[in-house]
Design a protein around this motif. Sequence first.
Motif, PDB file in Angstrom:
ATOM      1  N   SER A   1      -9.490  -5.764   3.087  1.00 13.23           N
ATOM      2  CA  SER A   1      -9.086  -4.796   2.052  1.00 13.23           C
ATOM      3  C   SER A   1     -10.280  -4.330   1.231  1.00 13.23           C
ATOM      4  O   SER A   1     -10.184  -4.154   0.008  1.00 13.23           O
ATOM      5  CB  SER A   1      -8.025  -5.407   1.127  1.00 13.23           C
ATOM      6  OG  SER A   1      -6.859  -5.735   1.836  1.00 13.23           O
ATOM      7  N   ASN A   2     -11.412  -4.151   1.909  1.00  8.74           N
ATOM      8  CA  ASN A   2     -12.631  -3.640   1.291  1.00  8.74           C
ATOM      9  C   ASN A   2     -13.236  -4.576   0.253  1.00  8.74           C
ATOM     10  O   ASN A   2     -14.099  -4.163  -0.530  1.00  8.74           O
ATOM     11  CB  ASN A   2     -12.415  -2.259   0.647  1.00  8.74           C
ATOM     12  CG  ASN A   2     -11.971  -1.207   1.629  1.00  8.74           C
ATOM     13  OD1 ASN A   2     -10.886  -0.638   1.505  1.00  8.74           O
ATOM     14  ND2 ASN A   2     -12.790  -0.944   2.637  1.00  8.74           N
TER      15      ASN A   2
ATOM     16  N   GLY B   1       0.784  -1.217   0.000  1.00  5.87           N
ATOM     17  CA  GLY B   1       0.000   0.000   0.000  1.00  5.87           C
ATOM     18  C   GLY B   1       0.820   1.273   0.000  1.00  5.87           C
ATOM     19  O   GLY B   1       0.306   2.348  -0.294  1.00  5.87           O
ATOM     20  N   GLU B   2       2.112   1.163   0.318  1.00  2.11           N
ATOM     21  CA  GLU B   2       2.945   2.366   0.417  1.00  2.11           C
ATOM     22  C   GLU B   2       3.434   2.857  -0.926  1.00  2.11           C
ATOM     23  O   GLU B   2       3.936   3.967  -1.055  1.00  2.11           O
ATOM     24  CB  GLU B   2       4.145   2.095   1.331  1.00  2.11           C
ATOM     25  CG  GLU B   2       5.161   1.110   0.775  1.00  2.11           C
ATOM     26  CD  GLU B   2       4.754  -0.331   0.924  1.00  2.11           C
ATOM     27  OE1 GLU B   2       5.506  -1.213   0.470  1.00  2.11           O
ATOM     28  OE2 GLU B   2       3.682  -0.595   1.506  1.00  2.11           O
ATOM     29  N   GLY B   3       3.309   2.022  -1.960  1.00  2.10           N
ATOM     30  CA  GLY B   3       3.751   2.424  -3.293  1.00  2.10           C
ATOM     31  C   GLY B   3       5.234   2.209  -3.504  1.00  2.10           C
ATOM     32  O   GLY B   3       5.994   1.942  -2.569  1.00  2.10           O
ATOM     33  N   ILE B   4       5.638   2.316  -4.760  1.00  2.95           N
ATOM     34  CA  ILE B   4       7.038   2.150  -5.155  1.00  2.95           C
ATOM     35  C   ILE B   4       7.384   3.273  -6.119  1.00  2.95           C
ATOM     36  O   ILE B   4       6.599   3.605  -7.009  1.00  2.95           O
ATOM     37  CB  ILE B   4       7.274   0.780  -5.824  1.00  2.95           C
ATOM     38  CG1 ILE B   4       6.981  -0.356  -4.834  1.00  2.95           C
ATOM     39  CG2 ILE B   4       8.689   0.650  -6.356  1.00  2.95           C
ATOM     40  CD1 ILE B   4       7.101  -1.738  -5.423  1.00  2.95           C
TER      41      ILE B   4
ATOM     42  N   GLN C   1      -5.556  12.192  -0.170  1.00  3.01           N
ATOM     43  CA  GLN C   1      -6.344  11.323   0.708  1.00  3.01           C
ATOM     44  C   GLN C   1      -7.594  12.049   1.202  1.00  3.01           C
ATOM     45  O   GLN C   1      -8.687  11.472   1.240  1.00  3.01           O
ATOM     46  CB  GLN C   1      -5.502  10.858   1.886  1.00  3.01           C
ATOM     47  CG  GLN C   1      -6.225   9.988   2.909  1.00  3.01           C
ATOM     48  CD  GLN C   1      -6.525   8.595   2.412  1.00  3.01           C
ATOM     49  OE1 GLN C   1      -6.002   8.186   1.380  1.00  3.01           O
ATOM     50  NE2 GLN C   1      -7.348   7.856   3.138  1.00  3.01           N
ATOM     51  N   LYS C   2      -7.432  13.308   1.552  1.00  4.97           N
ATOM     52  CA  LYS C   2      -8.557  14.105   2.038  1.00  4.97           C
ATOM     53  C   LYS C   2      -9.622  14.231   0.952  1.00  4.97           C
ATOM     54  O   LYS C   2     -10.830  14.149   1.231  1.00  4.97           O
ATOM     55  CB  LYS C   2      -8.068  15.488   2.474  1.00  4.97           C
ATOM     56  CG  LYS C   2      -9.137  16.372   3.094  1.00  4.97           C
ATOM     57  CD  LYS C   2      -8.541  17.682   3.567  1.00  4.97           C
ATOM     58  CE  LYS C   2      -9.611  18.574   4.176  1.00  4.97           C
ATOM     59  NZ  LYS C   2      -9.041  19.877   4.649  1.00  4.97           N
ATOM     60  N   ALA C   3      -9.198  14.418  -0.297  1.00  2.34           N
ATOM     61  CA  ALA C   3     -10.148  14.543  -1.408  1.00  2.34           C
ATOM     62  C   ALA C   3     -10.923  13.243  -1.607  1.00  2.34           C
ATOM     63  O   ALA C   3     -12.134  13.252  -1.849  1.00  2.34           O
ATOM     64  CB  ALA C   3      -9.406  14.926  -2.687  1.00  2.34           C
ATOM     65  N   LEU C   4     -10.241  12.107  -1.502  1.00  2.97           N
ATOM     66  CA  LEU C   4     -10.927  10.820  -1.642  1.00  2.97           C
ATOM     67  C   LEU C   4     -11.908  10.607  -0.505  1.00  2.97           C
ATOM     68  O   LEU C   4     -13.030  10.126  -0.724  1.00  2.97           O
ATOM     69  CB  LEU C   4      -9.903   9.681  -1.689  1.00  2.97           C
ATOM     70  CG  LEU C   4     -10.488   8.276  -1.772  1.00  2.97           C
ATOM     71  CD1 LEU C   4     -11.344   8.111  -3.018  1.00  2.97           C
ATOM     72  CD2 LEU C   4      -9.386   7.226  -1.744  1.00  2.97           C
ATOM     73  N   CYS C   5     -11.506  10.952   0.707  1.00  2.00           N
ATOM     74  CA  CYS C   5     -12.398  10.798   1.855  1.00  2.00           C
ATOM     75  C   CYS C   5     -13.677  11.617   1.672  1.00  2.00           C
ATOM     76  O   CYS C   5     -14.776  11.144   1.991  1.00  2.00           O
ATOM     77  CB  CYS C   5     -11.687  11.217   3.133  1.00  2.00           C
ATOM     78  SG  CYS C   5     -10.405  10.061   3.683  1.00  2.00           S
TER      79      CYS C   5
ATOM     80  N   ASN D   1      -9.059   2.988   2.949  1.00  2.00           N
ATOM     81  CA  ASN D   1      -7.884   2.388   2.314  1.00  2.00           C
ATOM     82  C   ASN D   1      -7.812   2.860   0.869  1.00  2.00           C
ATOM     83  O   ASN D   1      -8.445   2.292  -0.022  1.00  2.00           O
ATOM     84  CB  ASN D   1      -7.983   0.860   2.391  1.00  2.00           C
ATOM     85  CG  ASN D   1      -6.729   0.170   1.873  1.00  2.00           C
ATOM     86  OD1 ASN D   1      -5.912   0.772   1.195  1.00  2.00           O
ATOM     87  ND2 ASN D   1      -6.597  -1.108   2.184  1.00  2.00           N
ATOM     88  N   SER D   2      -7.029   3.903   0.625  1.00  2.00           N
ATOM     89  CA  SER D   2      -6.977   4.478  -0.720  1.00  2.00           C
ATOM     90  C   SER D   2      -6.350   3.530  -1.738  1.00  2.00           C
ATOM     91  O   SER D   2      -6.619   3.626  -2.942  1.00  2.00           O
ATOM     92  CB  SER D   2      -6.205   5.801  -0.690  1.00  2.00           C
ATOM     93  OG  SER D   2      -4.878   5.609  -0.242  1.00  2.00           O
TER      94      SER D   2
END
Length: 236
Positions: A224-225, A78-81, A116-120, A135-136
């Motif tokens: 994971s939704n 989830g942290e990305g690469i 993240q705030k925009a998705l929330c 969980n974005s």
Amino acid sequence: MRVALLFTIAALHAQQPRNCPGFPNCLYTPASETEFVGQTIPITYDDVTGTERTFEAYVRVPNVRGKMPVVIWAHGGGEGIGEARSGTFERPSILTASAGYLTITPAFRARNPEQQKALCAFVGADTEQLCSIVNSTTWDRPYDIQAIIRLLRRENAREDSPLYGRVDMERIAVGGHSAGSGGTFAVAGAYREILDKRYGGLDYFEDPTPIAFIVLSPSAPGDSNMFDTSYRRPET
């Protein structure tokens, strides 16, 4: 016909002897190997919140004639690469490129606090506590994969592109591991449940273009939704 391949290697190995006619030791080896060239490209799109999302992908192009089938490998975590060429499905990507598949290896990125705030706000997580449990990754992975498919479609149609007329859009496979497998499931049509609302299908994550899916170490039902709540529930 769309095909979903779910590899549960340990369970299958425990239940039955390995029997893979035509595949010594149950391993796939390309009939012949071809050389390929690779290039890192940026991919940018606006998500459902109107926020710009950017990540990079490493594209391996086999030295073959005619249209190429495609494999997109979606990594987990989830942290990305940050870097796409190495460390993200490198060995499988080399294998599929050597076998003549146009191979796309993305390096997904996590959202920053503003994103993240925009998705929330979009999903109705209107408090800090609710936002902290959104969980974005489960939201972004399928849309990132869709962005890759759109890129392939554009480049296949663009006359000055090196991929002009070279992409077989009717033979695209998506494979993923862990969080990447969740994105793969969603692109195949699975629903995700976020704050008691289900998202999925063609209105959200599903893409009708890929015809085959490989999911490695997927999340358990309800994790994971993932919408599925229990095994053999008819409605799921």
